[in-house]
Design a protein around this motif. Structure first.
Motif, mmCIF file in Angstrom:
data_model
loop_
_atom_site.group_PDB
_atom_site.id
_atom_site.type_symbol
_atom_site.label_atom_id
_atom_site.label_comp_id
_atom_site.label_asym_id
_atom_site.label_seq_id
_atom_site.Cartn_x
_atom_site.Cartn_y
_atom_site.Cartn_z
ATOM 1 N N PRO A 1 -8.479 11.123 -5.260
ATOM 2 C CA PRO A 1 -7.531 10.129 -4.753
ATOM 3 C C PRO A 1 -6.074 10.499 -5.020
ATOM 4 O O PRO A 1 -5.207 10.194 -4.195
ATOM 5 C CB PRO A 1 -7.932 8.855 -5.497
ATOM 6 C CG PRO A 1 -9.367 9.048 -5.846
ATOM 7 C CD PRO A 1 -9.504 10.513 -6.130
ATOM 8 N N ASN A 2 -5.800 11.147 -6.136
ATOM 9 C CA ASN A 2 -4.414 11.507 -6.451
ATOM 10 C C ASN A 2 -3.883 12.576 -5.503
ATOM 11 O O ASN A 2 -2.762 12.465 -4.992
ATOM 12 C CB ASN A 2 -4.313 11.985 -7.895
ATOM 13 C CG ASN A 2 -4.740 10.915 -8.887
ATOM 14 O OD1 ASN A 2 -5.831 10.991 -9.471
ATOM 15 N ND2 ASN A 2 -3.903 9.925 -9.095
ATOM 16 N N PHE B 1 -9.081 12.864 0.083
ATOM 17 C CA PHE B 1 -9.135 11.590 -0.623
ATOM 18 C C PHE B 1 -10.575 11.158 -0.909
ATOM 19 O O PHE B 1 -10.915 10.824 -2.054
ATOM 20 C CB PHE B 1 -8.432 10.511 0.200
ATOM 21 C CG PHE B 1 -8.095 9.266 -0.580
ATOM 22 C CD1 PHE B 1 -6.799 9.062 -1.037
ATOM 23 C CD2 PHE B 1 -9.057 8.320 -0.884
ATOM 24 C CE1 PHE B 1 -6.473 7.939 -1.768
ATOM 25 C CE2 PHE B 1 -8.748 7.191 -1.611
ATOM 26 C CZ PHE B 1 -7.455 6.994 -2.056
ATOM 27 N N PRO C 1 0.811 -1.227 0.000
ATOM 28 C CA PRO C 1 0.000 0.000 0.000
ATOM 29 C C PRO C 1 0.840 1.270 0.000
ATOM 30 O O PRO C 1 0.450 2.278 -0.592
ATOM 31 C CB PRO C 1 -0.817 -0.129 1.286
ATOM 32 C CG PRO C 1 -0.889 -1.587 1.557
ATOM 33 C CD PRO C 1 0.425 -2.133 1.109
ATOM 34 N N ALA D 1 -3.485 11.001 -2.110
ATOM 35 C CA ALA D 1 -2.235 10.251 -2.029
ATOM 36 C C ALA D 1 -1.044 11.194 -1.871
ATOM 37 O O ALA D 1 -0.059 10.860 -1.206
ATOM 38 C CB ALA D 1 -2.066 9.386 -3.273
ATOM 39 N N ALA E 1 -0.953 12.131 1.736
ATOM 40 C CA ALA E 1 -0.455 10.984 2.494
ATOM 41 C C ALA E 1 1.058 10.825 2.337
ATOM 42 O O ALA E 1 1.762 10.478 3.295
ATOM 43 C CB ALA E 1 -1.165 9.712 2.039
ATOM 44 N N THR E 2 1.568 11.085 1.148
ATOM 45 C CA THR E 2 3.006 10.990 0.906
ATOM 46 C C THR E 2 3.766 12.045 1.704
ATOM 47 O O THR E 2 4.833 11.771 2.265
ATOM 48 C CB THR E 2 3.305 11.151 -0.596
ATOM 49 O OG1 THR E 2 2.608 10.135 -1.332
ATOM 50 C CG2 THR E 2 4.794 11.028 -0.869
ATOM 51 N N THR F 1 0.510 4.093 -2.801
ATOM 52 C CA THR F 1 0.212 5.496 -2.517
ATOM 53 C C THR F 1 1.212 6.418 -3.185
ATOM 54 O O THR F 1 0.841 7.445 -3.781
ATOM 55 C CB THR F 1 0.214 5.726 -0.998
ATOM 56 O OG1 THR F 1 -0.770 4.894 -0.389
ATOM 57 C CG2 THR F 1 -0.090 7.183 -0.679
ATOM 58 N N SER G 1 0.306 9.221 -6.168
ATOM 59 C CA SER G 1 0.555 10.658 -6.051
ATOM 60 C C SER G 1 1.231 11.236 -7.286
ATOM 61 O O SER G 1 1.284 12.464 -7.436
ATOM 62 C CB SER G 1 1.418 10.931 -4.824
ATOM 63 O OG SER G 1 2.723 10.397 -4.991
#
Length: 309
Positions: free
Chosen positions: A275-276, A265, A32, A279, A282-283, A36, A40
């Motif tokens: 979602p991009n 997200f 995962p 991500a 999240a990164t 992710t 991104s």
């Protein structure tokens, strides 16, 4: 040829024992994570196809006011959330551990259990209960403060922009103070009796013994607690979502990176999910945690080894 020159047999049992844990960790963490990172680097075109954009999403997150204002607000709030835990939770945990490690203290096991129980409770339970306690309409806090003569000090802390985030951080401190307490308690018990006896022979007892002997020996454990607090706070989400909702009110003053990631997200109300970009957030969160952990491992832990037995 001597026995030392002979090739040692490969220890297959080590592979057998490690394989299940490695496979599970890879399936739920490593794959995962790379998924992710890969997500991104792409964006969704108007026709619905995925387009490779490289670092453009990161430029948008940091440079576009529509994204950067909310991101930096969440980052600042997250930093304050962490600072309160470091300045309140961990010192209280150390103090409780020092008190509960006193040999003559009665019912110490009961106190340890009572303090640690909130750490195993669900965030939903903790958030809901504290909302009831602090409610200005039906909460017990106004009545309790009136009984103590402090009724004028009460305010709807969760509903005020200046106090909502600090209140939530203190609720989190109440829930998790048992974890640093237990870690410090175990570290105190691991101090050899010979060290303490030598200190007593030199006349170092009581509080002086704690500050001069025990506390320096606890520095490695304090370092571990600090980095665990850092990682946990920059991954926080549940308590904010339960008490303040996905919009992290009032007026996004309790918005932290976890809640910002959720809205980005999955979307919420009028905000569409991306979602991009989610991500990408999240990164960045992963990078912040990675930098913090790296600083601790290479800059702090190596200097604390001198205090380990």
């Amino acid at each position: 040829m001597s026995d030392r020159a002979q090739k040692r047999p490969f220890r297959w049992h080590i592979v057998v024992f490690l394989a299940p844990a490695v496979l599970i960790y890879t399936a739920i963490m490593i794959i995962p994570l790379f998924g992710t990172l890969n997500l991104s680097l792409f964006a969704r075109a108007e026709d619905g196809t995925r387009v490779f954009v490289g670092l453009q999403n990161f430029r948008t997150l940091f440079g576009d006011d529509r994204w950067s204002d909310a991101f930096w607000n969440a980052t600042g709030n997250n930093l304050w959330f962490f600072v309160i835990h470091m300045l309140v939770q961990n010192p209280i945990g150390i103090a409780l551990a020092a008190i509960l490690s006193t040999p003559k203290l009665r019912f110490a096991a009961f106190y340890r259990t009572a303090i640690f129980i909130p750490a195993i409770l669900s965030f939903v339970i903790v958030g809901f209960v504290w909302k009831l306690i602090l409610s200005p309409l039906w909460g017990v806090a106004p009545t309790f403060m009136d009984a103590l003569g402090l009724g004028d000090w009460f305010a709807p802390w969760l509903g005020l922009e200046r106090s909502a985030l600090t209140t939530l951080a203190l609720i989190s401190v109440w829930q998790f103070v048992g974890i640093p307490m237990m870690l410090m308690y175990a570290a105190l018990l691991s101090i050899p009796d010979e060290v303490l006896e030598a200190a007593e022979m030199d006349g170092i007892t009581g509080a002086s013994q704690f500050w001069k002997i025990k506390l320096p020996l606890l520095l490695p454990t304090i370092g571990i607690i600090s980095i665990l607090t850092f990682v946990g706070n920059f991954n926080a989400f549940d308590l904010i979502y339960v008490t303040q909702g996905a919009l992290a009110g009032p007026n996004f003053t309790t918005d932290i990176l976890g809640s910002y990631l959720f809205r980005t997200f999955f979307g919420f109300q009028l905000q569409l999910g991306d979602p991009n970009m989610g991500a990408t957030v999240a990164t960045v969160m992963f990078a912040i945690i990675l930098v913090g952990v790296s600083i601790y491992l290479f800059g702090v832990q190596t200097r604390l080894r001198r205090y380990q037995f």
